[in-house]
Write an enzyme that holds these catalytic residues in place. Sequence first.
Site, PDB file in Angstrom:
ATOM      1  N   GLY A   8       0.811  -1.202   0.000  1.00  0.00           N
ATOM      2  CA  GLY A   8       0.000   0.000   0.000  1.00  0.00           C
ATOM      3  C   GLY A   8       0.847   1.255   0.000  1.00  0.00           C
ATOM      4  O   GLY A   8       2.056   1.225  -0.251  1.00  0.00           O
ATOM      5  N   ASN A   9       0.214   2.373   0.304  1.00  0.00           N
ATOM      6  CA  ASN A   9       0.917   3.656   0.296  1.00  0.00           C
ATOM      7  C   ASN A   9       1.870   3.810   1.474  1.00  0.00           C
ATOM      8  O   ASN A   9       2.875   4.513   1.372  1.00  0.00           O
ATOM      9  CB  ASN A   9      -0.101   4.801   0.319  1.00  0.00           C
ATOM     10  CG  ASN A   9      -0.906   4.859  -0.961  1.00  0.00           C
ATOM     11  OD1 ASN A   9      -0.364   5.067  -2.026  1.00  0.00           O
ATOM     12  ND2 ASN A   9      -2.214   4.664  -0.856  1.00  0.00           N
ATOM     13  N   SER A  10       1.578   3.144   2.584  1.00  0.00           N
ATOM     14  CA  SER A  10       2.421   3.306   3.764  1.00  0.00           C
ATOM     15  C   SER A  10       2.834   1.983   4.395  1.00  0.00           C
ATOM     16  O   SER A  10       3.813   1.940   5.138  1.00  0.00           O
ATOM     17  CB  SER A  10       1.689   4.155   4.819  1.00  0.00           C
ATOM     18  OG  SER A  10       0.436   3.568   5.162  1.00  0.00           O
ATOM     19  N   ARG A  11       2.100   0.904   4.106  1.00  0.00           N
ATOM     20  CA  ARG A  11       2.410  -0.383   4.725  1.00  0.00           C
ATOM     21  C   ARG A  11       2.424  -1.499   3.684  1.00  0.00           C
ATOM     22  O   ARG A  11       1.757  -1.415   2.657  1.00  0.00           O
ATOM     23  CB  ARG A  11       1.393  -0.734   5.818  1.00  0.00           C
ATOM     24  CG  ARG A  11       1.321   0.251   6.974  1.00  0.00           C
ATOM     25  CD  ARG A  11       0.460  -0.281   8.092  1.00  0.00           C
ATOM     26  NE  ARG A  11      -0.867  -0.667   7.627  1.00  0.00           N
ATOM     27  CZ  ARG A  11      -1.729  -1.384   8.342  1.00  0.00           C
ATOM     28  NH1 ARG A  11      -1.399  -1.815   9.543  1.00  0.00           N
ATOM     29  NH2 ARG A  11      -2.918  -1.679   7.857  1.00  0.00           N
ATOM     30  N   TYR A  89     -14.421  -0.689 -15.375  1.00  0.00           N
ATOM     31  CA  TYR A  89     -13.810   0.552 -15.834  1.00  0.00           C
ATOM     32  C   TYR A  89     -13.735   0.581 -17.365  1.00  0.00           C
ATOM     33  O   TYR A  89     -13.488  -0.442 -18.004  1.00  0.00           O
ATOM     34  CB  TYR A  89     -12.395   0.671 -15.267  1.00  0.00           C
ATOM     35  CG  TYR A  89     -12.282   1.534 -14.025  1.00  0.00           C
ATOM     36  CD1 TYR A  89     -13.300   1.569 -13.076  1.00  0.00           C
ATOM     37  CD2 TYR A  89     -11.150   2.308 -13.789  1.00  0.00           C
ATOM     38  CE1 TYR A  89     -13.182   2.338 -11.941  1.00  0.00           C
ATOM     39  CE2 TYR A  89     -11.015   3.078 -12.659  1.00  0.00           C
ATOM     40  CZ  TYR A  89     -12.047   3.103 -11.730  1.00  0.00           C
ATOM     41  OH  TYR A  89     -11.940   3.877 -10.607  1.00  0.00           O
ATOM     42  N   ASP A  98      -5.601  -3.000  -6.018  1.00  0.00           N
ATOM     43  CA  ASP A  98      -6.165  -3.496  -4.761  1.00  0.00           C
ATOM     44  C   ASP A  98      -7.678  -3.692  -4.889  1.00  0.00           C
ATOM     45  O   ASP A  98      -8.233  -4.674  -4.361  1.00  0.00           O
ATOM     46  CB  ASP A  98      -5.836  -2.557  -3.598  1.00  0.00           C
ATOM     47  CG  ASP A  98      -6.121  -1.090  -3.906  1.00  0.00           C
ATOM     48  OD1 ASP A  98      -6.359  -0.736  -5.081  1.00  0.00           O
ATOM     49  OD2 ASP A  98      -6.117  -0.290  -2.951  1.00  0.00           O
ATOM     50  N   ASP A 119     -13.417  -1.413   1.196  1.00  0.00           N
ATOM     51  CA  ASP A 119     -12.025  -1.523   1.625  1.00  0.00           C
ATOM     52  C   ASP A 119     -11.638  -0.204   2.282  1.00  0.00           C
ATOM     53  O   ASP A 119     -11.552   0.837   1.636  1.00  0.00           O
ATOM     54  CB  ASP A 119     -11.129  -1.798   0.414  1.00  0.00           C
ATOM     55  CG  ASP A 119      -9.702  -2.163   0.818  1.00  0.00           C
ATOM     56  OD1 ASP A 119      -9.298  -1.842   1.946  1.00  0.00           O
ATOM     57  OD2 ASP A 119      -8.994  -2.758  -0.011  1.00  0.00           O
ATOM     58  N   THR A 122      -6.164   3.868   3.833  1.00  0.00           N
ATOM     59  CA  THR A 122      -5.797   5.266   3.587  1.00  0.00           C
ATOM     60  C   THR A 122      -6.905   5.958   2.806  1.00  0.00           C
ATOM     61  O   THR A 122      -7.267   7.104   3.068  1.00  0.00           O
ATOM     62  CB  THR A 122      -4.474   5.343   2.805  1.00  0.00           C
ATOM     63  OG1 THR A 122      -3.460   4.666   3.552  1.00  0.00           O
ATOM     64  CG2 THR A 122      -4.063   6.780   2.589  1.00  0.00           C
ATOM     65  N   THR A 174     -14.683  20.021  19.595  1.00  0.00           N
ATOM     66  CA  THR A 174     -14.213  20.038  18.206  1.00  0.00           C
ATOM     67  C   THR A 174     -13.586  18.709  17.798  1.00  0.00           C
ATOM     68  O   THR A 174     -13.810  18.214  16.685  1.00  0.00           O
ATOM     69  CB  THR A 174     -13.200  21.175  17.999  1.00  0.00           C
ATOM     70  OG1 THR A 174     -13.841  22.415  18.293  1.00  0.00           O
ATOM     71  CG2 THR A 174     -12.687  21.199  16.572  1.00  0.00           C
TER      72      THR A 174
END
Length: 240
Positions: A8-11, A89, A98, A119, A122, A174
Site C-alpha cells: 500500500g501507500n504506507s504499509r 472501468y 487493490d 475496503d 488510507t 471540536t
Amino acid sequence: MIVLIDMGNSRVKYCTSVQGKLTPINVVDNKEFTCRLFENQFHKSSKVIIASVGDKHLTDALFDWCKANNISYQEISSEKQKNGVVNGYQVPAQLGVDRWLGLLGAAANFANKNVLIVDSGTATTIDFLGADGQHHGGWILSGINTLVTGIIANTSYVKANSNEPVSLSFGANTSENVHNAAWAATVGSVNVGISQIQHQGINLDEVVFTGGNALKLSSLINYQNKVIPELVFHGLQSYI
C-alpha cells in the site's frame, strides 16, 4: 512456497500460500521493506506475487532481489476480466489493483452473489460486484484518518486528538466533531451504496469489509455484513 504481497501507500502486508492455504498476514511499514527482510522472509520461496500501489523503488528492489536469487517474480495489474469477473472501468488498467483483487477475492468467496465490497484504509473504496461477475463500478473517498488530518491541515482553528473513540453521535467538542463526522460520512456512503443497489430491485447478498478500519466500520452498519481481512490475498491466489 509462494509469497503473496499487498503493498500500500504506507504499509506492506504479506503472507505465503502453501498448498492453497494462507499463512497469517504480516504487516510492516514500507521503509522496512528491504533486502534484509527479503533474505529473512522470502529466501525459501519459489515465486513472489505482488500487487502494489506504493513506491516503485520498492518493487524494483524486490524484482532485482528475486532475479539475483532465481525466484520467479510477478507483479499484478488490473485486467479486463479474469475468473469470470469483468472489470467495470472503461480503461480496465486504471482500476486500482487493490480494488481489482478485492473483486476477485469477493467472487472467490461468494460465487454468483451480489456483493458490496468496502475496503477501508488510507482511502475508502466501495465497489459493487454483480452475481454474474460484472463489476458495476464504485466510489473512492478519503479514509477515516485522511478525512481527519485533511480538515486539521487546512483549517487554522480546528484541533483534534488522535485517539477519539469510534462514534456516530454529535460531538460535544471540536475533536469529537471532526472524528465522528469522518465516521458518519463513511457510514453514510456505505448506506447510500446499499440503498442504490436495493432501489434498482437487486437483492444484495453480501456486504464485505476489508482494510485497516474494517472491524470498526462494520460495527456501525446495520445491514448484515462480513469482515474478511485477507480479501485481497484471496484475489492474489487467483494468480498462483
